[in-house]
Design a protein around this motif. Structure first.
Motif, PDB file in Angstrom:
ATOM      1  N   VAL A  28      -5.072   6.431   4.157  1.00  0.00           N
ATOM      2  CA  VAL A  28      -4.248   5.750   3.156  1.00  0.00           C
ATOM      3  C   VAL A  28      -5.120   4.852   2.285  1.00  0.00           C
ATOM      4  CG1 VAL A  28      -2.376   4.095   2.794  1.00  0.00           C
ATOM      5  CG2 VAL A  28      -2.178   5.812   4.584  1.00  0.00           C
ATOM      6  N   SER A  29      -6.025   4.112   2.905  1.00  0.00           N
ATOM      7  CA  SER A  29      -6.839   3.155   2.152  1.00  0.00           C
ATOM      8  C   SER A  29      -7.731   3.850   1.134  1.00  0.00           C
ATOM      9  CB  SER A  29      -7.699   2.309   3.104  1.00  0.00           C
ATOM     10  OG  SER A  29      -8.647   3.094   3.776  1.00  0.00           O
ATOM     11  N   LYS A  30      -8.191   5.054   1.444  1.00  0.00           N
ATOM     12  CA  LYS A  30      -9.072   5.757   0.518  1.00  0.00           C
ATOM     13  C   LYS A  30      -8.311   6.278  -0.706  1.00  0.00           C
ATOM     14  CE  LYS A  30     -10.602   9.918   1.425  1.00  0.00           C
ATOM     15  NZ  LYS A  30     -11.225  11.072   2.103  1.00  0.00           N
ATOM     16  N   LYS A  62       1.966   9.996  -2.377  1.00  0.00           N
ATOM     17  CA  LYS A  62       1.030   9.269  -1.503  1.00  0.00           C
ATOM     18  C   LYS A  62       1.231   9.695  -0.042  1.00  0.00           C
ATOM     19  CE  LYS A  62      -0.477   6.674  -4.911  1.00  0.00           C
ATOM     20  NZ  LYS A  62       0.391   7.186  -5.974  1.00  0.00           N
ATOM     21  N   ILE A  63       2.471   9.930   0.357  1.00  0.00           N
ATOM     22  CA  ILE A  63       2.752  10.355   1.730  1.00  0.00           C
ATOM     23  C   ILE A  63       2.174  11.743   1.988  1.00  0.00           C
ATOM     24  CG2 ILE A  63       4.592  10.898   3.373  1.00  0.00           C
ATOM     25  CD1 ILE A  63       6.331   8.822   1.932  1.00  0.00           C
ATOM     26  N   LEU A  64       2.321  12.638   1.018  1.00  0.00           N
ATOM     27  CA  LEU A  64       1.793  13.993   1.173  1.00  0.00           C
ATOM     28  C   LEU A  64       0.268  13.988   1.221  1.00  0.00           C
ATOM     29  CD1 LEU A  64       4.174  15.986  -1.214  1.00  0.00           C
ATOM     30  CD2 LEU A  64       4.217  15.894   1.284  1.00  0.00           C
ATOM     31  N   ILE A  65      -0.360  13.103   0.449  1.00  0.00           N
ATOM     32  CA  ILE A  65      -1.818  12.987   0.502  1.00  0.00           C
ATOM     33  C   ILE A  65      -2.251  12.559   1.899  1.00  0.00           C
ATOM     34  CG2 ILE A  65      -3.826  11.712  -0.371  1.00  0.00           C
ATOM     35  CD1 ILE A  65      -2.387  11.513  -3.063  1.00  0.00           C
ATOM     36  N   VAL A 110       9.555  12.182   6.510  1.00  0.00           N
ATOM     37  CA  VAL A 110       8.979  13.214   5.635  1.00  0.00           C
ATOM     38  C   VAL A 110       8.255  14.252   6.485  1.00  0.00           C
ATOM     39  CG1 VAL A 110       7.277  13.657   3.825  1.00  0.00           C
ATOM     40  CG2 VAL A 110       8.788  11.676   3.647  1.00  0.00           C
ATOM     41  N   GLU A 111       7.541  13.770   7.503  1.00  0.00           N
ATOM     42  CA  GLU A 111       6.838  14.693   8.406  1.00  0.00           C
ATOM     43  C   GLU A 111       7.824  15.611   9.125  1.00  0.00           C
ATOM     44  OE1 GLU A 111       4.860  15.668  12.404  1.00  0.00           O
ATOM     45  OE2 GLU A 111       6.644  14.483  11.994  1.00  0.00           O
TER      46      GLU A 111
END
Length: 782
Positions: free
Chosen positions: A325-327, A636-639, A595-596
């Motif tokens: 997430v941070s990246k 962002k969640i999919l990433i 989402v997962e």
């Protein structure tokens, strides 16, 4: 924000007026070329311009913003239809009754100032800036706001006295964001600290607030119910701008615990923060960073200092933000933490990557760990075999997982969230040892993986690997030692610099002293890594080395396996390695887990690809406190799930509309294009193998479009051809395919290796002399 002199401010106001007139004019005429527009006007209108003006307007490169204010006014007045002069305000939200042309005339008639007083400021703020905003539909609001701040800062320093300066800076810092009779006595020390650098004598007691509420002060402050506060954000910014140098030179000192939160959030930055151009801010000292973050609390998530590496690391550690997430960036961290506050779940999941040379016994090892008969694992692995959530841990033992469920089982029904503890699961990816598949292996490596390097204990590290699939490639004369170094460098490059590697030596039943031979081999590997790249030593340790035999009896029951104890030791090693991974037991928001779940449900329906819009529609069914406000949150969640290896997804244009759910299916699509030739002859139908395009493909590496279609169409149950466009887009993005252009009449195909790298070349060949091609390459990093 850069502090301009009065001459610069005057020039900026004039430029702003001209640009507003230019924007309005160009929008009305619907063209970016003023000279073309002028040339198309009737002769009687062009005669209203003098010779010099006609020459200027006939110049091919003339731009509206480069013209004088008067000439722009004439263009608007004499070339626009009369009805445009009375259209009224273009901004429907404004309450002004001024017509559009009245705004134009107002800007035209505004005289160029040489100096400013509060009276001129009122004219600009009440008349000129609103007119600019209306004519440009708010496009220049930020610029006019910036000028307002600069003007107020100039007027504050020029027309107000030092006592007022000290008072208003005290208000800027005041804990309650106001000064009243109730708190002014508590602010005396702060006020006196400010008065000293302003060369003022300290005051002994409470000041009279009324003395600061004069006519000029109303542009900065107001009094309501005995509480003095700033009249606007622009007024507050102007005070900081006026005395910014005193803050930067540390002449005005303040206690972070005693100033208001708005001052901290808006103006304070950490020592390592890189200040942006025209940014209103002051840098704190390095020793104040942790206290600053403490004072901000959750507000730090929205703060610009998150761009500072040190602060970024502290915040990510404090809120347990996963590296994946941070990246992604500031917005992803913000989204993750905010969603985390609405509920969170812990999950325990690890991914094991089984690598090694062909014939080492990788697949057999996995099958025996599942307590299956030896006869079940006789076939060679093709490309990659993905075993999602293959094992689960219970009471410190590893068991085979029979049912495919989500890592986090969260259901949403009747606006309630049903939770249950997730299983502690381990997925296993079994990588084929044939070099023909190496081009795609790095795609599946990620920083959350641990690795099992399988080696044949009967083979010397210095002997050449006997694999007919290596013939004609750069691997043809490679020894086992070189392959071990290759795998270790691949892991270090594509996974993480600390990814644990379990080493398992097989065929121990064929050596006399397995423990001694294993220790000897391990020391040789250590020496090799030390001589080539010592940093690779961090991946291995003696306690994570194991050996096992390979029983030759077929249909052998697990209970009769003479090496079952060694297999159990390996399984315990896997448990210990998994539980020591940084992400084991990590927390993710309930929303992300939901989402997962949707992704896993789609996969359960045998969907290979899921379109983001379909996933977004399901957002409406999520409980209102959890559902996403914007589609960018879903991205962002999919990433994140891409980074942890659950799906394949990229946010770039052209790729961000869909995600690949079935990684095994994606791998299979590629393995039938680029495959070990021995496997190709058993996998492909005769009419494909005998096709002229395929013959040429095996010789020189170019694959015709029709051959690609023919290969994928031969596996109808896999639906490769149905998703041909999506598959090829992702293969290109992952470097598995690269689009090139060729020019030739004789359109055929070829397959070849190039020196120093494994290089496959595919061509998309269309009809005609011009065609587009695709090549695939996998560079071996040294």
């Amino acid at each position: 924000m850069e502090e301009f002199g009065i001459e610069d401010i005057v020039l900026e106001i004039d430029n702003l007026i001209k640009e507003a007139l230019s924007v309005y004019l160009l929008e009305q005429i619907g063209s970016s070329s003023l000279c073309c527009h002028f040339a198309s006007q009737p002769l009687f209108q062009r005669k209203t311009f003098n010779k010099q003006e006609i020459e200027i307007l006939s110049h091919g490169t003339v731009q509206g913003k480069n013209l004088t204010r008067h000439l722009l006014y004439k263009l608007i007045k004499y070339t626009l239809p009369a009805e445009n002069h009375i259209t009224g305000s273009r901004n429907p939200s404004t309450t002004s009754t001024a017509t559009t042309f009245e705004d134009v005339e107002r800007l035209h008639q505004q005289h160029v100032l040489t100096d400013f007083t509060f009276k001129e400021y009122e004219t600009l703020n009440d008349s000129i800036f609103p007119a600019i905003e209306r004519l440009t539909n708010g496009e220049m609001t930020s610029r006019s706001s910036s000028l307002t701040i600069q003007l107020l800062a100039y007027l504050l320093k020029k027309y107000t006295d030092e006592d007022f300066h000290a008072f208003i800076v005290c208000l800027l810092l005041a804990k309650d964001e106001c000064i009243s009779r109730n708190n002014i006595s508590d602010l005396i020390d702060l006020l006196n600290n400010i008065r000293v650098p302003l060369s003022l004598d300290p005051v002994a007691g409470s000041s009279n607030l009324e003395q600061y509420l004069n006519n000029d002060a109303r542009h900065f402050i107001c009094s309501r119910n005995g509480r003095v506060s700033f009249i606007s954000q622009n007024a507050m910014d102007s005070v900081f701008l006026a005395f910014k140098d005193l803050f930067k030179l540390k002449k005005i000192l303040f206690d972070l615990l005693l100033v208001n939160r708005r001052f901290l959030v808006r103006y304070c930055r950490t020592a390592e923060y890189k200040e942006k151009k025209n940014e209103l801010c002051v840098h704190l000292s390095s020793c104040q960073t942790k206290l600053f973050l403490f004072c901000l609390g959750p507000d730090i998530i929205d703060h610009p200092v998150l761009e500072d590496k040190t602060t970024h690391a502290i915040v990510c550690k404090r809120y347990n933000v996963p590296p994946e997430v941070s990246k992604i960036g500031h917005e992803a961290i913000n989204s993750f933490v905010k969603h985390l506050q609405n509920g969170k779940q812990s999950f325990y999941h690890a991914r094991g990557m089984v690598v090694g040379c062909a014939g080492a016994g990788k697949t057999t090892l996995l099958e025996r760990m599942k307590r299956r008969n030896i006869s079940d694992s006789e076939n060679e692995t093709r490309a990659i075999h993905v075993n999602e959530h293959m094992f689960f841990i219970q009471k410190d033992k590893l068991f085979v997982r029979r049912l495919c469920e989500t890592m986090i089982d969260i259901g949403v029904k009747d606006n309630t969230i049903n939770r249950r503890l997730s299983e502690r699961t381990i997925s296993m990816l079994d990588f084929a040892g044939q070099c023909g598949y190496y081009a795609s292996h790095h795609i599946y490596f990620n920083r959350r993986s641990f690795f099992i390097l399988v080696m044949d204990l009967t083979k010397s590290l210095y002997s050449v690997v006997e694999d007919t699939g290596n013939e004609g490639t750069i691997f043809e004369q490679w020894t086992y030692k070189e392959f071990v170094l290759f795998w270790m460098k691949s892991i270090h490059t594509y996974s993480s610099e600390s990814a644990p590697v379990i080493i398992v030596w097989t065929h121990a039943d064929k050596v006399e002293n397995a423990e001694e031979e294993m220790s000897k081999s391990f020391e040789q590997i250590k020496e090799m890594l030390k001589n080539n790249d010592p940093i690779l030593l961090r991946h291995i340790c003696k306690s994570m080395c194991f050996w096992t035999g390979m029983p030759i009896k077929k249909f052998l029951l697990w209970e009769c396996d003479p090496f079952r104890e060694t297999i159990e030791k390996i399984k315990k090693g896997i448990i210990g390695t998994s539980m020591q991974l940084d992400h084991w037991g990590m927390e993710i928001p309930n929303l992300w887990a939901i989402v997962e779940r949707h992704i896993k449900e789609a996969r359960g329906r045998s969907l290979k690809i899921m379109y983001v819009q379909d996933l977004w529609i399901q957002n409406e069914d999520i409980y209102t406190t959890l559902h996403m406000k914007e589609k960018s949150e879903l991205e962002k969640i999919l990433i994140f799930f891409h980074e942890v290896g659950e799906i394949l997804y990229f946010p770039e244009k052209g790729l961000n509309e869909f995600a690949i759910l079935d990684i095994q299916w994606f791998s299979d699509a590629f393995k039938y294009i680029i495959t070990d030739l021995r496997h190709a002859y058993s996998d492909l139908e005769d009419d494909i193998k005998n096709h002229a395009d395929y013959t040429f493909f095996t010789r020189s590496g170019e694959m015709s479009f029709r051959l690609l279609e023919k290969i994928w169409d031969s596996f109808k149950r896999e639906n490769f051809l149905e998703y041909q466009k999506e598959l090829t887009k992702y293969m290109e993005r992952l470097g598995m395919l690269t689009r090139i252009t060729v020019f030739r009449k004789d359109i055929r195909a070829s397959y070849k290796f190039l020196p120093n790298m494994l290089f496959y070349k595919l061509a998309w060949i269309q009809s005609g002399e011009y065609s587009q091609t695709v090549k695939t390459s996998a560079c071996i990093k040294g």
